[in-house]
Design an enzyme around this catalytic site. Structure first.
Site, PDB file in Angstrom:
ATOM      1  N   LYS A  57      -8.811  -2.643  10.482  1.00 39.70           N
ATOM      2  CA  LYS A  57      -7.669  -1.787  10.145  1.00 39.70           C
ATOM      3  C   LYS A  57      -8.235  -0.484   9.612  1.00 39.70           C
ATOM      4  CE  LYS A  57      -4.106  -1.027   6.735  1.00 39.70           C
ATOM      5  NZ  LYS A  57      -3.088  -1.546   5.833  1.00 39.70           N
TER       6      LYS A  57
ATOM      7  N   ALA B 150       2.970  -0.639   5.325  1.00 44.45           N
ATOM      8  CA  ALA B 150       3.089   0.098   4.052  1.00 44.45           C
ATOM      9  C   ALA B 150       4.515   0.500   3.715  1.00 44.45           C
ATOM     10  CB  ALA B 150       2.209   1.349   4.026  1.00 44.45           C
ATOM     11  N   GLY B 151       4.873   0.236   2.484  1.00 40.63           N
ATOM     12  CA  GLY B 151       6.134   0.726   1.954  1.00 40.63           C
ATOM     13  C   GLY B 151       7.283  -0.252   1.983  1.00 40.63           C
TER      14      GLY B 151
ATOM     15  N   ASN C  90       1.817  -5.955   1.663  1.00 44.22           N
ATOM     16  CA  ASN C  90       1.034  -6.583   0.608  1.00 44.22           C
ATOM     17  C   ASN C  90       1.818  -6.549  -0.709  1.00 44.22           C
ATOM     18  OD1 ASN C  90      -2.506  -6.510  -0.287  1.00 44.22           O
ATOM     19  ND2 ASN C  90      -0.831  -7.458  -1.352  1.00 44.22           N
ATOM     20  N   THR C  91       2.057  -5.350  -1.231  1.00 42.88           N
ATOM     21  CA  THR C  91       2.710  -5.203  -2.533  1.00 42.88           C
ATOM     22  C   THR C  91       4.082  -5.856  -2.575  1.00 42.88           C
ATOM     23  OG1 THR C  91       1.580  -3.076  -2.722  1.00 42.88           O
ATOM     24  CG2 THR C  91       3.296  -3.530  -4.331  1.00 42.88           C
TER      25      THR C  91
ATOM     26  N   GLY D 208       2.614   0.694  -1.371  1.00 42.34           N
ATOM     27  CA  GLY D 208       2.989   0.196  -2.691  1.00 42.34           C
ATOM     28  C   GLY D 208       4.259   0.780  -3.271  1.00 42.34           C
TER      29      GLY D 208
END
Lengths: 67, 263
Positions: free
Chosen positions: B105, B192-193, B214-215, B166
């Protein structure tokens, strides 16, 4: 005596040392790692034969959790 | 016509059942990491590459012991890289560490506050990596032209952000994601996001091939439960997309027949 930098920190090594011996000294012998010396990767197959020199800059990395 | 029972995600010639990809950072401990990944149903997980003597307890298990390459497809990232050179170096180290595994990635960041990708540097790194044989899944902004360029370059997947890493803001620009999906020649994954389950479903309903997060899981009050929710949300969003949603209308359209009403 060899003076090298490992992961940003100075380290003194006794006499001629191979990458494998350094990895062993750092208790990383059975761990999944990759080694770079002076910006070039030293493949695992060459760890026993690659001799470190005075002033070498060494990076030893592993995998950690990340996004 | 695909239905949900035969709808694999294909990346670099490999078929996956799960369209949810999960990062392994920010969890409380290895146990929570493992449980969350399991609940998510993810088959592809990301890891970061770092110096061995930083932030690691000698006694603690390594992430690859907990989530082994034999069981999961490992996607090493270039998180923390602000230059093409560092990103390329990190991918090289990851490939060495993972015994020649070519999937990576690529992310090259532009600033610390927004963690927005530096697109010129990303393009530069992508070209070098693709030419070196890497299978590059590239994190990017949502510019449809750059998405096309990266696919033409030979990246195996293109990954536009929903919102800053995040931030949990969900898909900020669905219109651009739609443009990217419409012209896609490689899998498109929103990366992301994402903040909560509905965000993941919204992303899938735009027609993307998968979602990476992830977050959204790790920072939830109950990460393992959120992972389970995300698992369902990605499936629900995918099915809704395959089902073909009803058109939006400006006015009402009655759902019950208008004849036979009592007087």
């Amino acid at each position: 005596m060899l003076e090298v930098i490992v992961n940003g920190k100075s380290r003194s090594l006794q006499g001629p040392v191979s990458v494998r011996e350094l990895v062993q000294e750092m208790a990383l012998l059975d761990k999944r790692i990759a080694v770079e010396v002076n910006g070039e990767i030293v493949p695992a197959s060459q760890h026993s034969t690659y001799q470190l020199s005075n002033g070498d800059s060494i990076e030893i990395v592993g995998a950690i959790g990340g996004g | 016509m695909t239905d949900s029972s035969n709808d694999p995600l294909v990346i670099a010639g490999v078929e996956y059942t799960s369209r949810l990809l999960v990062g392994t950072g920010k969890y409380k401990d290895m146990d929570e990491t493992r449980q969350a990944i399991e609940a998510s149903g993810a088959e592809i997980i990301t890891i970061a590459i770092r110096r061995t003597n930083i932030g690691q307890n000698p006694g603690e298990e390594n992430i690859l012991d907990v989530l082994p390459p034999e069981k999961y497809t490992i996607l090493p990232n270039t998180a923390g890289c602000y230059t093409a050179k560092d990103a390329v170096r990190t991918c090289m180290l990851a490939r060495e560490l993972l015994d020649g595994h070519q999937l990576c990635k690529l992310e090259v960041l532009g600033d610390e506050k927004t963690l927005y990708p530096d697109m010129p540097a990303t393009m530069e790194a992508a070209e070098i990596l693709v030419n070196d044989g890497f299978q590059v899944m590239v994190y990017m902004n949502d510019d449809p032209i750059l998405a096309k360029r990266l696919a033409e370059m030979g990246c195996v997947a293109v990954m536009p952000l929903a919102a800053p890493i995040g931030s949990g803001l969900g898909v900020r620009n669905p219109h651009n994601i739609r443009f990217i999906v419409e012209e896609a020649t490689v899998p498109i994954l929103v990366d992301a996001g994402v903040g909560t389950a509905s965000d993941a479903a919204v992303a899938m309903e735009l027609g993307v091939d998968g979602v990476l997060m992830n977050t959204a899981i790790a920072a939830a009050n109950r990460p393992v439960l959120m992972a389970a929710a995300m698992n369902k949300a990605v499936k629900a969003g995918r099915e809704a997309w395959l089902a073909g949603r009803m058109p939006r209308k400006a006015y009402a359209s009655a759902s019950s027949p208008e004849s036979g009403l009592i007087d």
